[in-house]
Enzyme design. Structure first.
Site, PDB file in Angstrom:
ATOM      1  CG  ASP A  40      -1.668  -1.260   1.470  1.00  0.00           C
ATOM      2  OD1 ASP A  40      -2.103  -1.867   0.489  1.00  0.00           O
ATOM      3  OD2 ASP A  40      -1.821  -1.660   2.652  1.00  0.00           O
ATOM      4  CD  GLU A 247      -8.963  -2.778  -0.648  1.00  0.00           C
ATOM      5  OE1 GLU A 247      -9.387  -2.871   0.516  1.00  0.00           O
ATOM      6  OE2 GLU A 247      -8.220  -3.639  -1.151  1.00  0.00           O
TER       7      GLU A 247
HETATM    8  O1  FUB Z   1      -3.066  -3.539   3.696  1.00  0.00           O
HETATM    9  C1  FUB Z   1      -4.352  -3.823   4.187  1.00  0.00           C
HETATM   10  C2  FUB Z   1      -5.384  -3.516   3.172  1.00  0.00           C
HETATM   11  O2  FUB Z   1      -5.157  -4.272   1.985  1.00  0.00           O
HETATM   12  C3  FUB Z   1      -5.397  -2.099   2.664  1.00  0.00           C
HETATM   13  O3  FUB Z   1      -5.920  -1.182   3.564  1.00  0.00           O
HETATM   14  C4  FUB Z   1      -6.181  -2.287   1.425  1.00  0.00           C
HETATM   15  O4  FUB Z   1      -6.177  -1.205   0.567  1.00  0.00           O
HETATM   16  C5  FUB Z   1      -5.525  -3.517   0.847  1.00  0.00           C
HETATM   17  O5  FUB Z   1      -4.366  -3.199   0.133  1.00  0.00           O
END
Ligand code: FUB
Length: 346
Positions: A40, A247
């Protein structure tokens, strides 16, 4: 017999699909660090250097479940490099979960901002009631260490904060993520613990936005939905899961236009949409990055010395969905302002 969770099954199917696409192909870029797992990546240029604010993936032993329980991260490390392709430095622990008084578990994708001599680290973590909130921590150095505020940001919820500074100096936070990110539990900024996921024919969930106060620790307005539309100007339906928001929101500006990019989650694309205001409406334009090895796809896009770069991750080092490694590759535009789709393996 052992019950196989939906996420395990989906990961298995995705892995087969991505490995099939990868057959005989090589990754277009290599992990930036290999001594720890990172994911991320939110990249910024501060003081003429590139700083990367990633999640710090670990093997905690937490069981995999449909809510992403295996993403059980406990701290943040910040990385920096003088230039793309240069040596990458790990600055060590910048913030530990034990130093966040209200935190329960799971430090997910962070971001950072600089304003008036202070660096701000924004991070989603579940509180003691197991509800994701967004915290803020400050430092006088881009690499930290950061000191967390005693409470989460008022009015914040869900995951993946991304703070954008507009050319007029106004800061906005984008956030939200469905499924394990809990966005489906929030309707009109009200929490509904038992909210069911939307059905395929329903209008898809939308990411959130709020203007920031000059203190950079609070919202200056009520949280709003970001208007994201399909190619025909219509809202996405939940069944449009190869294009709708899941997301990993990120905002950048190019030639005066606002580019909202995000992950489609269960279909693993990084997509983008363009608009004329930070609030949107944003009209869907296409794919920035095709699915990577691993379930998640999460990124940032920044300009460095006149060139544009995509920071992203895959699971090249581990082959495991929750042990990822950050990477970077150049991003190019077409003359009409659209982004050239990146194939992560060639
Ligand atoms: O790293 C945990 C979660 O996985 C992140 O918050 C999301 O965007 C996904 O990448």
């Amino acid at each position: 017999m052992k019950r196989i969770s939906i996420s395990t099954l989906l990961l298995f199917i995705t892995s087969i699909a991505v490995f099939a696409q990868m057959e005989g192909k090589k990754p277009i870029s290599q992990p930036l660090v290999s001594h720890i797992f990172t994911a991320d990546p939110s990249a910024h240029v501060f003081k003429g250097k590139i700083y990367i604010y990633p999640s710090h993936d670990i093997e905690s032993g937490a069981k995999e479940d449909d809510e992403g329980g295996h993403f059980d991260m406990k701290d943040y490390h910040i990385l920096s490099m003088k230039k793309i392709g240069g040596k990458v430095k790990d600055h060590g622990v910048a913030l530990d979960i034990k130093d966040v008084p209200w935190a329960g578990r799971q430090m997910w994708a962070p971001d950072a901002a600089y304003h008036n001599g202070t660096y701000y680290l924004y991070f989603p973590v579940k509180d003691k009631q197991d509800i994701f909130r967004i915290g803020v921590a400050t430092s006088n150095k881009p690499q930290g260490p950061f000191k967390a505020e005693p409470e989460p940001m008022k009015g914040s919820y869900s995951i993946d904060p991304s703070v954008f500074k507009d050319t007029d100096g106004t800061y906005y936070m984008y956030f939200g993520g469905i499924w394990g990110g809990q966005l489906q539990r929030w309707d009109d900024n009200e929490y509904h613990a038992n909210a069911a996921l939307k059905k395929p024919e329903e209008v898809a969930y939308l990411p959130r936005i709020a203007k920031m106060n000059p203190d950079m620790k609070s919202f200056a307005e009520e949280v709003k939905e970001v208007q994201l539309l399909d190619e025909n100007g219509k809202p996405f339906l939940e069944k449009n899961n190869d294009k709708r928001f899941f997301e990993a929101a990120w905002m950048h500006k190019y030639n005066g236009k606002y580019y909202f990019s995000y992950s489609t989650g269960d279909t693993h694309n990084l997509c983008y949409a363009i608009g004329d205001s930070p609030y949107g409406p944003f009209t869907y334009k296409g794919i920035v990055l095709k699915p990577v090895q691993g379930w998640t796809n999460h990124h940032s896009i920044i300009e460095i010395k006149g060139k544009w770069y995509l920071f992203y991750h895959d699971v090249q080092l581990s082959g495991k969905t929750h042990l990822r490694n950050v990477k970077v590759t150049e991003l190019k535009y077409n003359p009409d302002g659209t982004i050239q789709t990146i194939e992560p393996y060639k």
